[in-house]
Write an enzyme that holds these catalytic residues in place. Structure first.
Site, PDB file in Angstrom:
ATOM      1  N   GLU A 159      10.964 -39.756  24.789  1.00  0.00           N
ATOM      2  CA  GLU A 159      12.415 -39.737  24.548  1.00  0.00           C
ATOM      3  C   GLU A 159      12.826 -38.819  23.404  1.00  0.00           C
ATOM      4  O   GLU A 159      13.311 -39.289  22.360  1.00  0.00           O
ATOM      5  CB  GLU A 159      12.934 -41.157  24.298  1.00  0.00           C
ATOM      6  CG  GLU A 159      12.810 -42.042  25.515  1.00  0.00           C
ATOM      7  CD  GLU A 159      13.666 -43.301  25.435  1.00  0.00           C
ATOM      8  OE1 GLU A 159      14.309 -43.525  24.393  1.00  0.00           O
ATOM      9  OE2 GLU A 159      13.717 -44.040  26.429  1.00  0.00           O
ATOM     10  N   GLU A 337       9.079 -46.029  31.669  1.00  0.00           N
ATOM     11  CA  GLU A 337       9.635 -47.267  31.106  1.00  0.00           C
ATOM     12  C   GLU A 337      10.763 -47.765  31.999  1.00  0.00           C
ATOM     13  O   GLU A 337      11.530 -46.963  32.543  1.00  0.00           O
ATOM     14  CB  GLU A 337      10.250 -47.044  29.712  1.00  0.00           C
ATOM     15  CG  GLU A 337       9.246 -46.894  28.614  1.00  0.00           C
ATOM     16  CD  GLU A 337       9.891 -46.641  27.249  1.00  0.00           C
ATOM     17  OE1 GLU A 337      11.043 -47.087  27.021  1.00  0.00           O
ATOM     18  OE2 GLU A 337       9.245 -45.988  26.422  1.00  0.00           O
TER      19      GLU A 337
END
Ligand code: GCO
Length: 433
Positions: A159, A337
């Site tokens: 991220e 995720e």
């Protein structure tokens, strides 16, 4: 089509969120170890789930659940506590963890950077400084040399939107800066670090590596599935400046070798060549759709269930993220995720009845199944998270785990959702619809 027999059903974690042992065996502090006042209720990540000492028990639980893969991150401050200095005990820990996983038949998926920068590197400017590229590569080389005999899957960064935009511009993640004018520099350094790491891993690994990164996916669910609806949604997901608008900004240079308008002057042709070093998959972290943020009209969030983070639960966003990413980049996808937070407690019967997460899994995974049925190459699904953990500035309130952790006793309890997921894995997703 359905799930291939080697589909990677797994779960994920990150070093700073579970390991603890923050100052043991030669580790230096990370930027999260000193986050102090920014974390709710005076909490910190110094002990977390004490996974550093309990990894064997944790891997045994993963095995009990039948996981095929486990995504975890390496703590850079554990490996390189000082500039230019390698900590053998840090390497030893990850070698033992990987050995334990392999013995349990679980494929290790390694994230190289999941936000816990060593304090010494932050003091030299962190992602704002060009020097970070060299430091990061030095660290990556050490890890790949040590682990690539047993590790095939690598993710360079997790991220980047969060550890760049949130950490250096909005200032709500460590190192909590408002260095607005450094934003484009940080982005460039991260992109170059990624591209150079991909090449380095390929040159250094002892077996053919499978390399990607994990993006914070910002997904817009189409209002309709006709041509206009699909085009409109994909454009909002990748090019919109609203929300993070970050899919294209962060991923186009990597996967297409193209810079969006904002970075056009910042990235030279040479830079883009380095950044777009070919990768093998794109990882997507998927939590909630962007519709509520971008176009409230026609998307009434008041009728939708929400997690304890206030995030809208709409299972369709997993399917659409996978499809939109695949249609734009034509690379295999890994769900790195996906999950939800809930205030789970252990009941009088000693169990954790998290029905909402059981339903969440069915909703989201039926979308995963749709993507696979349509022939999109999806390598695996890593549920966030394997166990309750340190949720950054939110501390220990939000529980994302398939396994409940009692932080006082460190007792682990597989939740109902964990058992449900185990059954999905056992049947290889046959019952998802
Ligand atoms: C993320 C982080 C995780 C978070 C999770 C829930 O990639 O955002 O990888 O560390 O805990 O997303 O917020």
């Amino acid at each position: 089509m359905s799930f291939s027999k080697d589909f990677l059903w797994g779960a994920a974690s990150a070093a700073a969120q579970i390991e603890g042992a923050w100052d043991e065996d030669g580790k230096c502090p990370s930027i999260w170890d000193v986050a102090g006042k920014h974390i709710k209720n005076g909490q910190d990540c110094h002990t977390a789930c004490d996974h550093y000492h309990r990894y064997k028990e944790d891997v045994a639980l993963m095995k009990e659940m039948g996981l095929k893969s486990y995504r975890f991150s390496i703590s850079w401050p554990r490996i390189m506590p000082e500039k230019g200095k390698v900590n053998p005990k840090g390497i030893e820990f990850y070698k033992s963890l990987v050995a334990e996983l392999k013995a349990a038949g679980i494929e290790p998926l390694v994230t190289l950077y999941h936000w816990d920068m060593p304090l010494w590197a932050d003091r030299e400017g962190g992602w704002k400084s060009t020097k970070i590229i060299e430091y990061y590569l030095e660290y990556v080389k050490v890890v790949v040399e040590a682990l690539s005999g047993d590790v095939r899957y690598w993710m360079t960064v997790n991220e980047p939107q969060v550890f760049i935009m949130s950490a250096y511009v909005i200032g709500n993640f460590a190192p909590f800066e408002h260095a607005v004018f450094s934003y484009k520099n940080c982005l460039r350094h991260m992109l170059l670090a990624h591209g150079k790491a991909v090449r380095l891993i390929r040159e250094t690994a002892k077996q053919k590596p499978i390399i990607g990164l994990a993006m914070a996916a910002t997904t817009y669910i189409p209002d309709s599935e006709d041509e206009v609806g699909l085009r409109d949604a994909a454009q909002k997901s990748f090019e919109s400046a609203v929300g993070e608008g970050s899919n294209g900004l962060y991923c186009d240079p990597i996967a297409l070798g193209k810079a969006s308008k904002m970075l056009r002057r910042k990235l030279s042709a040479e830079d883009l060549k380095t950044i777009s070093e070919p990768i093998d998959f794109i990882g997507v972290n998927v939590y909630q759709p962007s519709n509520g943020m971008i176009n409230k009209k026609g998307y009434d969030t008041s009728t939708l269930p929400k997690t304890m983070m206030g995030w809208v639960i709409d299972g369709r966003c997993l399917y659409w993220t996978i499809r939109q990413y695949y249609e734009r980049y034509h690379l295999p996808i890994m769900v790195t995720e996906n999950g939800m937070a809930n205030p789970d407690t252990v009941g009088a019967d000693g169990k954790v009845h998290d029905d909402i997460r059981v339903k969440f899994l069915d909703d989201f995974l039926s979308g995963l199944r749709r993507a696979v049925d349509e022939g999109i190459p999806v390598l695996g699904y890593q549920h966030w998270s394997i166990m309750d953990n340190f949720e950054w500035c939110e501390g220990y309130g939000p529980r994302f785990g398939l396994i409940h952790v009692d932080y006082k006793t460190q007792k682990r309890t597989i939740k109902d959702s964990g058992r449900h997921y185990a059954e999905i894995i056992r049947t290889n997703g046959e019952n998802l619809y």
